[in-house]
Design a protein around this motif. Structure first.
Motif, PDB file in Angstrom:
ATOM      1  N   GLU A  52       0.861  -1.180   0.000  1.00  0.00           N
ATOM      2  CA  GLU A  52       0.000   0.000   0.000  1.00  0.00           C
ATOM      3  C   GLU A  52       0.899   1.232   0.000  1.00  0.00           C
ATOM      4  OE1 GLU A  52      -3.325   0.476   0.023  1.00  0.00           O
ATOM      5  OE2 GLU A  52      -3.994  -1.616   0.057  1.00  0.00           O
TER       6      GLU A  52
ATOM      7  N   GLU B 283       1.269  12.575  -2.180  1.00  0.00           N
ATOM      8  CA  GLU B 283      -0.109  12.116  -2.322  1.00  0.00           C
ATOM      9  C   GLU B 283      -0.962  12.624  -1.164  1.00  0.00           C
ATOM     10  OE1 GLU B 283      -2.781   8.038  -2.816  1.00  0.00           O
ATOM     11  OE2 GLU B 283      -0.602   7.893  -2.601  1.00  0.00           O
TER      12      GLU B 283
ATOM     13  N   GLU C 219      -1.312   7.948 -11.513  1.00  0.00           N
ATOM     14  CA  GLU C 219      -1.056   7.219 -10.274  1.00  0.00           C
ATOM     15  C   GLU C 219      -1.935   7.744  -9.143  1.00  0.00           C
ATOM     16  OE1 GLU C 219       3.007   5.974  -7.988  1.00  0.00           O
ATOM     17  OE2 GLU C 219       2.762   8.100  -8.462  1.00  0.00           O
TER      18      GLU C 219
ATOM     19  N   ARG D  27      -5.136   5.733  -7.346  1.00  0.00           N
ATOM     20  CA  ARG D  27      -5.121   5.436  -5.912  1.00  0.00           C
ATOM     21  C   ARG D  27      -6.321   6.027  -5.201  1.00  0.00           C
ATOM     22  NH1 ARG D  27       1.155   6.823  -4.277  1.00  0.00           N
ATOM     23  NH2 ARG D  27       2.148   5.051  -5.276  1.00  0.00           N
TER      24      ARG D  27
ATOM     25  N   THR E  45       2.644   4.779  -0.668  1.00  0.00           N
ATOM     26  CA  THR E  45       2.147   6.141  -0.825  1.00  0.00           C
ATOM     27  C   THR E  45       3.277   7.087  -0.413  1.00  0.00           C
ATOM     28  OG1 THR E  45       0.369   7.692  -0.234  1.00  0.00           O
ATOM     29  CG2 THR E  45       1.181   6.246   1.518  1.00  0.00           C
TER      30      THR E  45
END
Length: 254
Positions: free
Chosen positions: A130, A136, A230, A234, A132
């Protein structure tokens, strides 16, 4: 214990000075290419190209030839495991409690059963990565992308992602909890992982950096569209085919 809301406020205060000078695109250019610093960016891009040609490319090729694939993969996995607590913190800041929990369990599983994180045991238990970053997180908070920027060594970015990269260095609990020099092991592993990627995909990198007519424009296009896709994927945004133009289509055709 610091609550998620208070943690978010503290981190935002840390990021505010970095975001204060973010450039805003002209009306009607939202979603396009906003590059008011192009002359300076091009100079940094040329420096990065020279660095890649003289140092990074030969080093990466030598590294991938000398190191067995299995060892390379384990180093890459260790770097990912070391980064996972930072992923968990960012998921928490984004309000994604499920993602924060998955990353926490994934880290614990790989750290204990994966021999310190060199094997991805968690994947076998149905715990996918997961990943990140704080860039983000800023996007989730509604911070605009800002202008396109090119950083020495690190390469293409945006004002938002540049701020995210700087703040992100302070969000991984392992960077605080571990003593020196152990805290730098993740940084070394990620650096070696970068060499692995550069070496394994050497032809693709070369076609963009050293063989295209305008490597700056190609790199900018690929980075911006890939990053936007991206973040959209997400966050559960619009389907990829509606929001993403393949940046490699212009390079390689159908």
């Amino acid at each position: 214990m610091v609550s998620p809301l208070r943690l978010r406020r503290l981190v935002m205060l840390l990021a505010l000075p970095l975001l204060a000078a973010c450039s805003v695109p002209e009306p009607g250019n939202e979603g396009g290419i906003h590059d008011p610093y192009e002359p300076a960016n091009r100079r940094v891009h040329e420096f990065n190209k020279s660095l890649d040609r003289s140092v990074v490319r030969p080093l990466a090729r030598g590294y991938t030839r000398a190191v067995p694939d299995g060892i390379e993969d384990s180093i890459v996995q260790f770097g990912d495991t070391f980064s996972t607590p930072g992923y968990a913190v960012n998921r928490l800041l984004q309000g994604d409690l499920r993602g924060a929990g998955l990353n926490t369990v994934r880290f614990a599983t790989n750290a204990v059963l994966g021999f310190g994180g060199i094997f991805d045991v968690a994947k076998e238990f149905g715990l996918p990565a997961e990943a990140t970053d704080f860039g983000e997180t800023l996007a989730v908070w509604g911070v605009p992308e800002g202008a396109y920027r090119v950083s020495p060594v690190f390469g293409p970015s945006t004002e938002r992602d540049s701020a995210g990269r700087l703040v992100g260095w302070f969000l991984n609990p392992l960077d605080i909890a571990l003593p020196r020099p152990e805290r730098y092991s993740g940084l070394v592993a990620r650096g070696l992982g970068g060499l692995t990627e550069r070496g394994r995909f050497s032809d693709t990198y070369d076609s963009v950096l050293h063989e295209s007519a305008d490597s700056y424009a190609q790199t900018r296009l690929i980075y911006l569209q890939s990053r936007r896709f991206e973040l959209g994927a997400r966050s559960g945004g619009a389907p990829a085919e509606e929001t993403f133009t393949d940046p490699y289509e212009e390079l390689y055709g159908d």
